[in-house]
Design a protein around this motif. Structure first.
Motif, PDB file in Angstrom:
ATOM      1  N   PRO A 112       0.813  -1.230   0.000  1.00  0.00           N
ATOM      2  CA  PRO A 112       0.000   0.000   0.000  1.00  0.00           C
ATOM      3  C   PRO A 112       0.835   1.262   0.000  1.00  0.00           C
ATOM      4  O   PRO A 112       0.463   2.259  -0.625  1.00  0.00           O
ATOM      5  N   LEU A 113       1.993   1.232   0.678  1.00  0.00           N
ATOM      6  CA  LEU A 113       2.861   2.409   0.690  1.00  0.00           C
ATOM      7  C   LEU A 113       3.469   2.661  -0.689  1.00  0.00           C
ATOM      8  O   LEU A 113       3.539   3.799  -1.155  1.00  0.00           O
ATOM      9  N   ALA A 114       3.913   1.585  -1.357  1.00  0.00           N
ATOM     10  CA  ALA A 114       4.490   1.726  -2.696  1.00  0.00           C
ATOM     11  C   ALA A 114       3.434   2.167  -3.698  1.00  0.00           C
ATOM     12  O   ALA A 114       3.697   2.993  -4.581  1.00  0.00           O
ATOM     13  N   GLN A 115       2.239   1.621  -3.564  1.00  0.00           N
ATOM     14  CA  GLN A 115       1.145   2.000  -4.453  1.00  0.00           C
ATOM     15  C   GLN A 115       0.844   3.487  -4.302  1.00  0.00           C
ATOM     16  O   GLN A 115       0.594   4.187  -5.295  1.00  0.00           O
ATOM     17  N   ARG A 121      -2.052   6.688  -5.646  1.00  0.00           N
ATOM     18  CA  ARG A 121      -3.380   6.160  -5.352  1.00  0.00           C
ATOM     19  C   ARG A 121      -3.451   5.813  -3.878  1.00  0.00           C
ATOM     20  O   ARG A 121      -2.897   4.817  -3.438  1.00  0.00           O
ATOM     21  N   ARG A 122      -4.139   6.648  -3.140  1.00  0.00           N
ATOM     22  CA  ARG A 122      -4.211   6.412  -1.709  1.00  0.00           C
ATOM     23  C   ARG A 122      -5.194   5.282  -1.417  1.00  0.00           C
ATOM     24  O   ARG A 122      -6.379   5.383  -1.754  1.00  0.00           O
ATOM     25  N   PRO A 123      -4.722   4.175  -0.805  1.00  0.00           N
ATOM     26  CA  PRO A 123      -5.628   3.067  -0.477  1.00  0.00           C
ATOM     27  C   PRO A 123      -6.640   3.486   0.580  1.00  0.00           C
ATOM     28  O   PRO A 123      -6.422   4.452   1.322  1.00  0.00           O
ATOM     29  N   PRO A 124      -7.761   2.771   0.674  1.00  0.00           N
ATOM     30  CA  PRO A 124      -8.743   3.073   1.720  1.00  0.00           C
ATOM     31  C   PRO A 124      -8.134   2.935   3.109  1.00  0.00           C
ATOM     32  O   PRO A 124      -7.181   2.180   3.313  1.00  0.00           O
ATOM     33  N   ALA A 125      -8.689   3.683   4.059  1.00  0.00           N
ATOM     34  CA  ALA A 125      -8.150   3.679   5.424  1.00  0.00           C
ATOM     35  C   ALA A 125      -8.150   2.285   6.034  1.00  0.00           C
ATOM     36  O   ALA A 125      -7.192   1.883   6.707  1.00  0.00           O
ATOM     37  N   VAL A 239      -9.246  -6.989  -8.204  1.00  0.00           N
ATOM     38  CA  VAL A 239      -8.862  -6.858  -6.795  1.00  0.00           C
ATOM     39  C   VAL A 239      -7.655  -5.933  -6.717  1.00  0.00           C
ATOM     40  O   VAL A 239      -6.659  -6.151  -7.418  1.00  0.00           O
ATOM     41  N   SER A 240      -7.738  -4.910  -5.889  1.00  0.00           N
ATOM     42  CA  SER A 240      -6.648  -3.941  -5.788  1.00  0.00           C
ATOM     43  C   SER A 240      -5.400  -4.587  -5.185  1.00  0.00           C
ATOM     44  O   SER A 240      -5.491  -5.588  -4.459  1.00  0.00           O
ATOM     45  N   PRO A 241      -4.207  -4.010  -5.452  1.00  0.00           N
ATOM     46  CA  PRO A 241      -2.988  -4.567  -4.870  1.00  0.00           C
ATOM     47  C   PRO A 241      -3.016  -4.633  -3.351  1.00  0.00           C
ATOM     48  O   PRO A 241      -2.533  -5.592  -2.748  1.00  0.00           O
ATOM     49  N   THR A 242      -3.590  -3.604  -2.715  1.00  0.00           N
ATOM     50  CA  THR A 242      -3.615  -3.575  -1.256  1.00  0.00           C
ATOM     51  C   THR A 242      -4.493  -4.676  -0.689  1.00  0.00           C
ATOM     52  O   THR A 242      -4.102  -5.394   0.241  1.00  0.00           O
ATOM     53  N   ARG A 243      -5.688  -4.852  -1.249  1.00  0.00           N
ATOM     54  CA  ARG A 243      -6.597  -5.894  -0.767  1.00  0.00           C
ATOM     55  C   ARG A 243      -6.014  -7.274  -1.042  1.00  0.00           C
ATOM     56  O   ARG A 243      -6.126  -8.183  -0.215  1.00  0.00           O
ATOM     57  N   ALA A 244      -5.384  -7.419  -2.212  1.00  0.00           N
ATOM     58  CA  ALA A 244      -4.758  -8.701  -2.527  1.00  0.00           C
ATOM     59  C   ALA A 244      -3.632  -9.014  -1.552  1.00  0.00           C
ATOM     60  O   ALA A 244      -3.475 -10.161  -1.105  1.00  0.00           O
ATOM     61  N   THR A 245      -2.861  -8.000  -1.179  1.00  0.00           N
ATOM     62  CA  THR A 245      -1.732  -8.207  -0.273  1.00  0.00           C
ATOM     63  C   THR A 245      -2.183  -8.664   1.103  1.00  0.00           C
ATOM     64  O   THR A 245      -1.548  -9.524   1.723  1.00  0.00           O
ATOM     65  N   VAL A 246      -3.272  -8.087   1.586  1.00  0.00           N
ATOM     66  CA  VAL A 246      -3.783  -8.501   2.901  1.00  0.00           C
ATOM     67  C   VAL A 246      -4.231  -9.960   2.851  1.00  0.00           C
ATOM     68  O   VAL A 246      -4.023 -10.722   3.797  1.00  0.00           O
TER      69      VAL A 246
END
Length: 309
Positions: A112-115, A121-125, A239-246
């Motif tokens: 999420p930080l790299a994204q 693109r700020r990921p959701p909180a 699926v966004s990178p952040t959601r996929a990563t979690v």
């Protein structure tokens, strides 16, 4: 405005990612066994060449219309796969699987930080909350030794492997909706395999003596790698990178379950850590919704108009 939480429905693509994460978690044990009979770069090369060969059989018709942009996208992802899996495998020669899993999990907050930094693109909180809970859970799974790492060669190269792993996840999301699924899967797997073998003379690694252990592990991981990369390429279209990563953060949990089946015992802290990882995944499924106020004050002199005729 008051804020409330709303559960986001689990998409079929996310369900598929959870399934392949379970398969992904089993690879630590297989790689650990293989490293007792083979060098890391030979094994990585063979593993992904087998995966690439399987993908060629499945998607051979797609190769007829392959374009340069398909090749470029597949090669860029393949380079990240080669570096990520290669460095992680090198590290597994000198460190145990739990330490490797902990260090590798550093990609969880990295994505999420790299994204945010690269694509603005700020990921959701709640994605940050979920990633934080998952990472804390991974710390507990690794155990107290994870907090007192002696940074030897194995730890350093494993730490470096988190950078290309994070880059791989982001690149897959960038190209997933633009490139043919079969073509990009073939190119990225064959690229990782060829680069693995080409790295052998660079680092002075020779071919290992024949052993059914590394043969069986390479074939098994080749099949799973093909399935994993194919699913990632398909699922991360939506699926966004952040959601996929979690979701991928559940990998060490599955690895711990498989280790338990193989005779390892999980301490209480590891069980708590697994629960936090699951909680992190659930937290990432929450969406903050601001409720608008509809009960405005009505002027007493204003008549109430009915919608009924």
């Amino acid at each position: 405005m008051p804020t409330r939480f709303r559960w986001m429905r689990l998409q079929p693509q996310e369900t598929a990612l959870i399934a392949i994460t379970a398969a992904w978690g089993s690879t630590f044990l297989l790689v650990h066994w293989a490293m007792q009979h083979s060098g890391p770069w030979f094994f990585v090369g063979l593993r992904f060449l087998i995966a690439g060969a399987i993908s060629v059989v499945i998607f051979r018709k797609a190769l007829r219309g392959i374009r340069w942009r398909d090749i470029g996208a597949g090669v860029s992802i393949g380079v990240m796969i080669h570096l990520g899996y290669g460095l992680q495998t090198v590290g597994l020669q000198t460190i145990d699987s739990s330490t490797s899993a902990f260090i590798t999990a550093m990609y969880v907050p990295l994505v999420p930080l790299a994204q945010w930094a690269v694509f603005r693109r700020r990921p959701p909180a709640m994605a940050f909350v979920g990633a934080g809970l998952a990472f804390l859970g991974l710390l507990l799974i690794a155990g107290p030794d994870a907090f007192a790492l002696t940074l030897g060669t194995g730890e350093i190269v494993t730490m470096l492997s988190t950078l290309p792993i994070a880059a791989e996840i982001i690149l897959i999301s960038v190209f997933a909706g633009r490139i043919d699924l079969g073509r990009i899967t073939i190119v990225q797997l064959l690229t990782a395999g060829v680069l693995g073998l080409l790295t052998m003379p660079v680092v002075g690694e020779g071919f290992p003596e024949f052993s059914w252990v590394w043969v069986a592990c390479a074939v098994g991981l080749g099949v799973s790698s093909c399935l994993i990369q194919l699913t990632m390429n398909w699922a991360q279209k939506s699926v966004s990178p952040t959601r996929a990563t979690v979701i991928y953060a559940g990998e060490p949990v599955w690895a711990a379950v498989i280790g338990r089946a193989a005779g390892e015992r999980l301490p209480a802290t590891a069980l708590i850590g697994g629960a936090l990882v699951v909680l992190g995944i659930l937290a990432s499924e929450l969406k903050l919704v601001r409720r608008r106020r509809t009960n405005r004050r009505r002027d007493p002199a204003t008549p109430v108009v009915s919608n009924r005729e």
